[in-house]
Design a protein around this motif. Structure first.
Motif, short mmCIF file in Angstrom:
data_model
loop_
_atom_site.label_atom_id
_atom_site.label_comp_id
_atom_site.label_asym_id
_atom_site.label_seq_id
_atom_site.Cartn_x
_atom_site.Cartn_y
_atom_site.Cartn_z
N LYS A 1 -23.21 -3.42 25.08
CA LYS A 1 -23.98 -4.47 24.01
C LYS A 1 -23.30 -4.31 22.69
N ARG A 2 -23.20 -2.83 22.27
CA ARG A 2 -22.73 -2.91 20.82
C ARG A 2 -21.45 -2.97 20.68
N ASP B 1 -21.29 -6.97 20.50
CA ASP B 1 -21.89 -7.31 19.16
C ASP B 1 -20.70 -7.08 18.20
N ASN C 1 -26.66 6.52 17.56
CA ASN C 1 -27.66 6.86 18.80
C ASN C 1 -26.72 7.25 19.99
N LEU D 1 -27.30 6.23 23.89
CA LEU D 1 -27.13 4.80 24.07
C LEU D 1 -26.94 4.95 25.64
N THR D 2 -27.49 3.92 26.45
CA THR D 2 -27.12 3.96 27.95
C THR D 2 -25.63 3.09 28.14
N TYR E 1 -24.88 -10.83 28.99
CA TYR E 1 -24.53 -10.60 27.53
C TYR E 1 -23.43 -10.70 27.08
N VAL F 1 -25.20 0.27 29.28
CA VAL F 1 -25.45 -0.99 29.01
C VAL F 1 -25.36 -1.09 27.75
N GLU F 2 -26.13 -0.41 27.03
CA GLU F 2 -26.49 -0.60 25.41
C GLU F 2 -25.37 -0.40 24.80
N PHE F 3 -24.52 0.56 25.30
CA PHE F 3 -23.14 0.75 24.60
C PHE F 3 -22.31 -0.40 24.86
#
Length: 206
Positions: free
Chosen positions: A65-66, A69, A55, A58-59, A168, A61-63
């Motif tokens: 989070k990855r 994770d 993806n 990814l924003t 997060y 913030v999403e990056f």
């Protein structure tokens, strides 16, 4: 000045601090850092880049989070000498925490000083540092202030607890069962030898 990046990540130990997040808040949309000592192998870059390849849109913030994770998935089942944390901070988080710390400062007086002292003395500390686990301190402060019927102080401490809990993050306890909340703040119990360097206006003052 005027330069901003999507994400700043620290694949190293002891950078998950409010001071770090606050100083970098104007320059990044997201910050990823560990409050504690990182595992010697660091981040799992293969898993992180696979997420990006899957993806690319990814924003920040999403990056972030990855990254968190992937760290948790890599080390969750491995025995750890130190508790492991990796947290995603945003500018809003850094500014909110700073605001609550400012409020606590103005609530510190002769009457409330013993409450602060007890909360700090019982707070978790990152081993071999003066980095106090902010969640532990805030929880202690809330309990102590509530018991002393210092309602305003208790409410600010509770907001700080809720804010830190809202990050997060991944938290992996050590083999001895110790865990941390994911964010630290410099808070020596007594005036320490490194305080002069910490409070220096410019590096050459240290």
């Amino acid at each position: 000045e005027g330069i901003k990046v999507n994400l700043i990540g620290f694949d190293e130990c002891l950078m998950g601090m409010e001071e770090v997040a606050y100083d970098l808040a104007p320059y990044a949309d997201a910050i990823v850092a560990s409050e504690s000592y990182e595992n010697g192998y660091g981040w799992n870059y293969q898993a992180v880049m696979e997420a990006v390849n899957q993806n690319p849109s990814l924003t920040p913030v999403e990056f972030g989070k990855r990254i968190v994770d992937a760290y948790g998935q890599t080390y969750a089942d491995q025995p750890q000498t130190y508790p492991q944390t990796l947290s995603l901070y945003t500018p809003d988080f850094a500014y909110q925490v700073a605001g609550y710390l400012d409020q606590l400062y103005y609530l510190l007086n002769e009457q409330t000083l013993p409450i602060f002292e007890r909360a700090r003395s019982e707070a978790k500390v990152v081993e071999n540092t003066n980095h106090v686990d902010l969640l532990s301190f805030a929880e202690n402060l809330y309990q102590e202030a509530s018991a002393a019927q210092e309602e305003e102080l208790a409410q600010v401490a509770l907001k700080l607890v809720q804010t830190v809990n809202g990050t997060y993050r991944v938290v992996i306890p050590s083999t001895s069962g110790e865990s941390l909340g994911g964010t630290a703040v410099y808070f020596p119990l007594y005036r320490s030898s490194d305080f002069v360097c910490y409070s220096a206006a410019v590096p050459t003052d240290c």
